[in-house]
Design a protein around this motif. Structure first.
Motif, PDB file in Angstrom:
ATOM      1  N   VAL A 142       1.234 -24.228  21.026  1.00 57.87           N
ATOM      2  CA  VAL A 142       1.617 -24.075  22.435  1.00 57.87           C
ATOM      3  C   VAL A 142       1.643 -22.608  22.830  1.00 57.87           C
ATOM      4  O   VAL A 142       1.048 -22.206  23.843  1.00 57.87           O
ATOM      5  N   THR A 143       2.320 -21.787  22.033  1.00 57.60           N
ATOM      6  CA  THR A 143       2.440 -20.378  22.403  1.00 57.60           C
ATOM      7  C   THR A 143       1.093 -19.661  22.335  1.00 57.60           C
ATOM      8  O   THR A 143       0.800 -18.827  23.186  1.00 57.60           O
ATOM      9  N   MET A 144       0.257 -19.987  21.346  1.00 51.20           N
ATOM     10  CA  MET A 144      -1.026 -19.289  21.256  1.00 51.20           C
ATOM     11  C   MET A 144      -1.959 -19.678  22.397  1.00 51.20           C
ATOM     12  O   MET A 144      -2.673 -18.837  22.946  1.00 51.20           O
ATOM     13  N   ASN A 145      -1.926 -20.951  22.796  1.00 44.82           N
ATOM     14  CA  ASN A 145      -2.782 -21.377  23.899  1.00 44.82           C
ATOM     15  C   ASN A 145      -2.304 -20.837  25.245  1.00 44.82           C
ATOM     16  O   ASN A 145      -3.097 -20.295  26.021  1.00 44.82           O
ATOM     17  N   LEU A 146      -1.011 -20.982  25.527  1.00 39.85           N
ATOM     18  CA  LEU A 146      -0.509 -20.505  26.821  1.00 39.85           C
ATOM     19  C   LEU A 146      -0.554 -18.990  26.925  1.00 39.85           C
ATOM     20  O   LEU A 146      -0.870 -18.445  27.994  1.00 39.85           O
ATOM     21  N   ALA A 147      -0.243 -18.299  25.831  1.00 40.79           N
ATOM     22  CA  ALA A 147      -0.284 -16.833  25.874  1.00 40.79           C
ATOM     23  C   ALA A 147      -1.694 -16.332  26.145  1.00 40.79           C
ATOM     24  O   ALA A 147      -1.886 -15.311  26.824  1.00 40.79           O
ATOM     25  N   THR A 148      -2.688 -17.044  25.626  1.00 37.99           N
ATOM     26  CA  THR A 148      -4.087 -16.659  25.840  1.00 37.99           C
ATOM     27  C   THR A 148      -4.540 -16.988  27.257  1.00 37.99           C
ATOM     28  O   THR A 148      -5.124 -16.151  27.951  1.00 37.99           O
ATOM     29  N   ILE A 149      -4.253 -18.211  27.694  1.00 36.48           N
ATOM     30  CA  ILE A 149      -4.668 -18.639  29.038  1.00 36.48           C
ATOM     31  C   ILE A 149      -4.010 -17.785  30.118  1.00 36.48           C
ATOM     32  O   ILE A 149      -4.653 -17.384  31.102  1.00 36.48           O
ATOM     33  N   LEU A 150      -2.723 -17.481  29.930  1.00 42.38           N
ATOM     34  CA  LEU A 150      -1.966 -16.749  30.953  1.00 42.38           C
ATOM     35  C   LEU A 150      -1.990 -15.238  30.752  1.00 42.38           C
ATOM     36  O   LEU A 150      -1.414 -14.496  31.543  1.00 42.38           O
ATOM     37  N   GLU A 151      -2.650 -14.788  29.688  1.00 47.57           N
ATOM     38  CA  GLU A 151      -2.784 -13.352  29.383  1.00 47.57           C
ATOM     39  C   GLU A 151      -1.417 -12.676  29.266  1.00 47.57           C
ATOM     40  O   GLU A 151      -1.174 -11.613  29.840  1.00 47.57           O
ATOM     41  N   LEU A 152      -0.538 -13.298  28.497  1.00 47.93           N
ATOM     42  CA  LEU A 152       0.814 -12.778  28.345  1.00 47.93           C
ATOM     43  C   LEU A 152       0.840 -11.596  27.376  1.00 47.93           C
ATOM     44  O   LEU A 152       0.125 -11.571  26.390  1.00 47.93           O
ATOM     45  N   LYS A 153       1.729 -10.636  27.650  1.00 48.82           N
ATOM     46  CA  LYS A 153       1.789  -9.412  26.845  1.00 48.82           C
ATOM     47  C   LYS A 153       3.122  -9.241  26.103  1.00 48.82           C
ATOM     48  O   LYS A 153       3.303  -8.289  25.359  1.00 48.82           O
ATOM     49  N   GLY A 154       4.079 -10.144  26.313  1.00 47.74           N
ATOM     50  CA  GLY A 154       5.400  -9.975  25.713  1.00 47.74           C
ATOM     51  C   GLY A 154       5.574 -10.732  24.409  1.00 47.74           C
ATOM     52  O   GLY A 154       4.605 -11.089  23.744  1.00 47.74           O
ATOM     53  N   ILE A 155       6.827 -10.992  24.051  1.00 46.96           N
ATOM     54  CA  ILE A 155       7.141 -11.726  22.827  1.00 46.96           C
ATOM     55  C   ILE A 155       6.373 -13.044  22.827  1.00 46.96           C
ATOM     56  O   ILE A 155       6.294 -13.738  23.828  1.00 46.96           O
ATOM     57  N   ASN A 156       5.826 -13.417  21.670  1.00 44.94           N
ATOM     58  CA  ASN A 156       4.963 -14.603  21.563  1.00 44.94           C
ATOM     59  C   ASN A 156       5.303 -15.284  20.245  1.00 44.94           C
ATOM     60  O   ASN A 156       4.863 -14.860  19.187  1.00 44.94           O
ATOM     61  N   MET A 157       6.122 -16.338  20.304  1.00 42.55           N
ATOM     62  CA  MET A 157       6.627 -16.933  19.081  1.00 42.55           C
ATOM     63  C   MET A 157       6.963 -18.413  19.275  1.00 42.55           C
ATOM     64  O   MET A 157       7.427 -18.812  20.343  1.00 42.55           O
ATOM     65  N   THR A 158       6.719 -19.198  18.240  1.00 37.28           N
ATOM     66  CA  THR A 158       7.078 -20.603  18.250  1.00 37.28           C
ATOM     67  C   THR A 158       8.357 -20.809  17.457  1.00 37.28           C
ATOM     68  O   THR A 158       8.520 -20.248  16.378  1.00 37.28           O
ATOM     69  N   ILE A 159       9.249 -21.620  17.995  1.00 36.13           N
ATOM     70  CA  ILE A 159      10.519 -21.908  17.334  1.00 36.13           C
ATOM     71  C   ILE A 159      10.445 -23.307  16.732  1.00 36.13           C
ATOM     72  O   ILE A 159      10.221 -24.290  17.443  1.00 36.13           O
ATOM     73  N   SER A 160      10.620 -23.397  15.432  1.00 37.11           N
ATOM     74  CA  SER A 160      10.572 -24.695  14.769  1.00 37.11           C
ATOM     75  C   SER A 160      11.916 -24.970  14.106  1.00 37.11           C
ATOM     76  O   SER A 160      12.225 -24.415  13.057  1.00 37.11           O
ATOM     77  N   ALA A 161      12.711 -25.800  14.738  1.00 37.04           N
ATOM     78  CA  ALA A 161      14.046 -26.134  14.242  1.00 37.04           C
ATOM     79  C   ALA A 161      14.336 -27.600  14.528  1.00 37.04           C
ATOM     80  O   ALA A 161      15.375 -27.944  15.082  1.00 37.04           O
ATOM     81  N   ALA A 162      13.358 -28.451  14.152  1.00 40.36           N
ATOM     82  CA  ALA A 162      13.490 -29.892  14.354  1.00 40.36           C
ATOM     83  C   ALA A 162      13.895 -30.192  15.794  1.00 40.36           C
ATOM     84  O   ALA A 162      13.369 -29.581  16.730  1.00 40.36           O
TER      85      ALA A 162
END
Length: 408
Positions: A142-162
């Motif tokens: 999710v974060t890699m696709n949206l960050a690329t599509i939206l050209e985001l420049k800030g923190i970019n991280m996925t949270i995995s905690a069930a």
């Protein structure tokens, strides 16, 4: 630095509505989104119940190159994020000229992993998997696709905690902004609902069994509960510093005031009372509010025997019987990795529209938690502060306190 953190946009794509307007109406009406999925029976499921969410058609919104790396979770998340952007009045130009982050809670995409493995097993040629498969299946899809599509420049991280992932994503976004490390972060949670994603969960025997009445299958806190109902979709919130929101003239929907967290340090799947109590108290302390100030609690309660009781006892220990309590999972089922984010959206919509959604299917409260102030029918009422609980396998706990926004 100790900045105020506000919500300026929300987007939701769930089994009770494909946008905020539809969802608010369903919440008010106490409308269930649970159905029977006949394909699950043929697949080998013990329970065919699920919260049904349609796959969005993104052909007009995105290019084929953009879509080829997006799995189910990313598609849901994109739709929810676009709604949040519209409400927050965020333009493409603003995104390009400012540092915007993204923190999203989600699991790896089971369907993409299974389909890729099947191709290799049958064809004995890895090149036939396709270039987009790896990006569809990764936990950070999710974060890699949206960050690329939206050209985001800030923190970019996925949270995995069930099943606390979406809540932790919001809590961490709150902390980044509060400490002055970012001005704006896209936060949320997503969950795929295809059979591949839920098969191993079904194998644990924790899914509800009332196939004859799917809308009544999810029964948090009720003595007749037989288990949870899996569900999914996506929820996005735009978190922003108060200064940033004022500077760009944004409408402020609510204020995130506190984030509490803990780990049970015990059984991998059976929850206890102490962990949730620590998380809730920590959220209250950080928000600077007393337990008696909280008007409403959106409980994690998933409709399982032990989980509902332990959470109910923890709430009574921390809050007593004053605050109204309901679990929106009675309508949506358990949205898993998405739930912590979607339930912030649900609760904020209630606070905006002055009502408390019911814990539907509540006919007889479990004797051990009968003192809880449970809501079984919609209450039309203004309220100023709520707390949302999210817990997950491995004993991870998250609690978020949100306030109605007031200029101070």
């Amino acid at each position: 630095m100790d900045r105020r953190v506000v919500i300026t946009g929300m987007g939701i794509y769930s089994c009770i509505g494909l946008n905020s307007k539809e969802v608010a109406q369903s919440l008010f009406e106490g409308k269930s989104g649970i159905t029977v999925d006949t394909e699950r029976g043929a697949f080998g499921f013990q329970s065919p119940l699920t919260g049904k969410v349609p796959l969005p058609d993104l052909k007009k919104a995105l290019t084929r190159r953009q879509r080829i790396s997006m799995g189910e979770e990313s598609e849901y998340a994109y739709v929810a994020t676009m709604e949040a952007f519209e409400q927050a009045n965020l333009s493409e130009e603003f995104l390009k000229s400012n540092e915007i982050g993204i923190l999203y809670g989600n699991d790896s995409v089971a369907q993409s992993v299974v389909e890729s493995t099947d191709i290799v097993r049958e064809k004995k040629d890895t090149q036939l998997i396709g270039s987009g498969a790896i990006f569809k299946s990764m936990n950070s899809t999710v974060t890699m696709n949206l960050a690329t599509i939206l050209e985001l420049k800030g923190i970019n991280m996925t949270i995995s905690a069930a099943c606390a992932s979406g809540s932790h994503a919001i809590g961490l976004g709150f902390m980044f902004i509060k400490q002055g490390l970012q001005d704006m972060i896209i936060c949320g949670g997503a969950q795929e609902i295809n059979p591949y994603a839920m098969a191993s969960f079904d194998g644990l025997g924790v899914f509800a069994t009332d196939i004859e009445h799917p809308e009544k299958a999810s029964r948090p806190f009720d003595t007749k509960r037989t288990g949870l109902v899996p569900s999914g979709g996506a929820a996005t919130l735009i978190l922003e510093s108060y200064e940033s929101a004022v500077k760009r003239g944004a409408t402020i929907l609510a204020e995130v005031a506190g984030y509490g967290f803990s780990s049970n340090g015990g059984h991998i799947s059976t929850p206890n009372m102490e962990g949730p109590k620590i998380a809730m108290q920590r959220a209250l302390d950080q928000a600077g509010v007393r337990a008696e100030d909280v008007d409403y609690i959106n409980a994690h309660a998933t409709s399982t025997q032990i989980g509902d009781v332990n959470e109910g006892k923890a709430i009574l220990d921390v809050f007593g019987s004053k605050p109204y309590v309901s679990s929106t999972k009675s309508m949506t089922g358990h949205e898993c990795w998405m739930a912590g984010a979607s339930e912030i959206v649900y609760s904020t919509l209630m606070m905006q529209h002055n009502f408390i959604a019911p814990n539907i299917n509540l006919e007889q409260v479990d004797e051990e938690i009968r003192e809880l102030n449970l809501v079984s029918k919609t209450i039309e009422k203004e309220f100023d502060i709520y707390l949302s609980n999210s817990f997950g396998f491995g004993g991870t706990n998250s609690a978020i306190v949100v306030k109605k926004f007031k200029h101070e």
